[in-house]
Design a protein around this motif. Structure first.
Motif, PDB file in Angstrom:
ATOM      1  N   PHE A 205       0.813  -1.214   0.000  1.00 41.62           N
ATOM      2  CA  PHE A 205       0.000   0.000   0.000  1.00 41.62           C
ATOM      3  C   PHE A 205       0.842   1.258   0.000  1.00 41.62           C
ATOM      4  O   PHE A 205       0.424   2.296  -0.493  1.00 41.62           O
ATOM      5  N   SER A 206       2.053   1.177   0.550  1.00 38.19           N
ATOM      6  CA  SER A 206       2.890   2.362   0.658  1.00 38.19           C
ATOM      7  C   SER A 206       3.209   2.972  -0.700  1.00 38.19           C
ATOM      8  O   SER A 206       3.536   4.152  -0.795  1.00 38.19           O
ATOM      9  N   ARG A 207       3.122   2.174  -1.758  1.00 35.03           N
ATOM     10  CA  ARG A 207       3.454   2.684  -3.087  1.00 35.03           C
ATOM     11  C   ARG A 207       2.223   3.115  -3.881  1.00 35.03           C
ATOM     12  O   ARG A 207       2.346   3.453  -5.053  1.00 35.03           O
ATOM     13  N   TYR A 208       1.081   3.078  -3.255  1.00 31.15           N
ATOM     14  CA  TYR A 208      -0.136   3.496  -3.931  1.00 31.15           C
ATOM     15  C   TYR A 208      -0.398   4.973  -3.674  1.00 31.15           C
ATOM     16  O   TYR A 208      -0.134   5.489  -2.582  1.00 31.15           O
ATOM     17  N   THR A 209      -0.930   5.624  -4.662  1.00 30.33           N
ATOM     18  CA  THR A 209      -1.489   6.954  -4.458  1.00 30.33           C
ATOM     19  C   THR A 209      -2.872   6.779  -3.826  1.00 30.33           C
ATOM     20  O   THR A 209      -3.668   5.958  -4.287  1.00 30.33           O
ATOM     21  N   VAL A 210      -3.109   7.521  -2.780  1.00 27.77           N
ATOM     22  CA  VAL A 210      -4.403   7.448  -2.095  1.00 27.77           C
ATOM     23  C   VAL A 210      -5.113   8.785  -2.242  1.00 27.77           C
ATOM     24  O   VAL A 210      -4.517   9.837  -2.009  1.00 27.77           O
ATOM     25  N   GLY A 211      -6.351   8.707  -2.628  1.00 28.72           N
ATOM     26  CA  GLY A 211      -7.142   9.925  -2.773  1.00 28.72           C
ATOM     27  C   GLY A 211      -8.387   9.880  -1.909  1.00 28.72           C
ATOM     28  O   GLY A 211      -8.910   8.809  -1.593  1.00 28.72           O
ATOM     29  N   TRP A 212      -8.821  11.049  -1.501  1.00 34.05           N
ATOM     30  CA  TRP A 212     -10.115  11.193  -0.830  1.00 34.05           C
ATOM     31  C   TRP A 212     -11.026  11.986  -1.750  1.00 34.05           C
ATOM     32  O   TRP A 212     -10.613  13.008  -2.313  1.00 34.05           O
ATOM     33  N   PHE A 213     -12.244  11.515  -1.875  1.00 37.22           N
ATOM     34  CA  PHE A 213     -13.260  12.155  -2.689  1.00 37.22           C
ATOM     35  C   PHE A 213     -14.522  12.282  -1.838  1.00 37.22           C
ATOM     36  O   PHE A 213     -14.665  11.622  -0.813  1.00 37.22           O
ATOM     37  N   ARG A 214     -15.416  13.134  -2.276  1.00 38.20           N
ATOM     38  CA  ARG A 214     -16.686  13.257  -1.562  1.00 38.20           C
ATOM     39  C   ARG A 214     -17.814  13.503  -2.538  1.00 38.20           C
ATOM     40  O   ARG A 214     -17.606  14.023  -3.641  1.00 38.20           O
TER      41      ARG A 214
ATOM     42  N   LYS B  28     -25.111  16.112  -6.091  1.00 37.88           N
ATOM     43  CA  LYS B  28     -23.911  16.648  -6.736  1.00 37.88           C
ATOM     44  C   LYS B  28     -23.018  15.514  -7.221  1.00 37.88           C
ATOM     45  O   LYS B  28     -23.133  14.369  -6.778  1.00 37.88           O
ATOM     46  N   GLU B  29     -22.110  15.864  -8.108  1.00 36.20           N
ATOM     47  CA  GLU B  29     -21.162  14.872  -8.590  1.00 36.20           C
ATOM     48  C   GLU B  29     -20.055  14.659  -7.555  1.00 36.20           C
ATOM     49  O   GLU B  29     -19.767  15.539  -6.741  1.00 36.20           O
ATOM     50  N   ARG B  30     -19.445  13.510  -7.636  1.00 33.25           N
ATOM     51  CA  ARG B  30     -18.312  13.238  -6.756  1.00 33.25           C
ATOM     52  C   ARG B  30     -17.169  14.179  -7.110  1.00 33.25           C
ATOM     53  O   ARG B  30     -16.889  14.420  -8.286  1.00 33.25           O
ATOM     54  N   GLU B  31     -16.508  14.701  -6.072  1.00 31.59           N
ATOM     55  CA  GLU B  31     -15.429  15.649  -6.319  1.00 31.59           C
ATOM     56  C   GLU B  31     -14.178  15.249  -5.541  1.00 31.59           C
ATOM     57  O   GLU B  31     -14.247  14.614  -4.492  1.00 31.59           O
ATOM     58  N   PHE B  32     -13.063  15.663  -6.084  1.00 29.62           N
ATOM     59  CA  PHE B  32     -11.758  15.412  -5.475  1.00 29.62           C
ATOM     60  C   PHE B  32     -11.603  16.272  -4.228  1.00 29.62           C
ATOM     61  O   PHE B  32     -11.988  17.442  -4.212  1.00 29.62           O
ATOM     62  N   VAL B  33     -11.023  15.683  -3.198  1.00 28.47           N
ATOM     63  CA  VAL B  33     -10.745  16.414  -1.965  1.00 28.47           C
ATOM     64  C   VAL B  33      -9.246  16.533  -1.731  1.00 28.47           C
ATOM     65  O   VAL B  33      -8.716  17.636  -1.546  1.00 28.47           O
TER      66      VAL B  33
END
Length: 122
Positions: free
Chosen positions: A29-38, A43-48
């Motif tokens: 997992f340490s080499r993965y990019t992790v994103g949070w979205f909401r 509304k459409e899902r958006e990047f956080v």
């Protein structure tokens, strides 16, 4: 197959704080990019925010303008967990928050959690 599980959502008053967690099943997992979205109702899902791994073993964080200065993304690779610390919460932050992961070579997030509800009352 990476499995992600979010936790830490809830109801908080405006100006309050919450910390979301995203636990991953993947040992690399340490080499993965992790994103949070909401995604807020209607509304459409958006990047956080996201935290990217670089080959110089440095992590870089990026934020949506709407949360910059209030939210902080971090990770604890020993626990295979990423976090989203949310401070100075506003009613407009109310949404279902999702964590997602992708490898550094992918441009698309292939792995998603089930989401956790954050509700900010005024």
């Amino acid at each position: 197959q990476v499995q992600l599980e979010e936790s830490g959502g809830g109801l908080v008053q405006a100006g309050g704080s919450l910390r979301l967690s995203c636990a991953a099943s993947e040992r690399t997992f340490s080499r993965y990019t992790v994103g949070w979205f909401r995604q807020a109702p209607g509304k459409e899902r958006e990047f956080v925010a996201r935290i990217r791994w670089s080959r110089d073993i440095t992590y870089y964080a990026d934020y949506a303008d709407s949360v910059k200065g209030r939210f902080t993304i971090s990770r604890d690779n020993a626990k295979n967990t990423a976090y989203l610390q949310m401070n100075s919460l506003k009613p407009e932050d109310t949404a279902v928050y999702y964590c997602a992961a992708r490898t550094t070579s992918d441009s698309v997030y292939h792995y998603w959690g089930q989401g956790t509800q954050v509700t900010v009352s005024s």
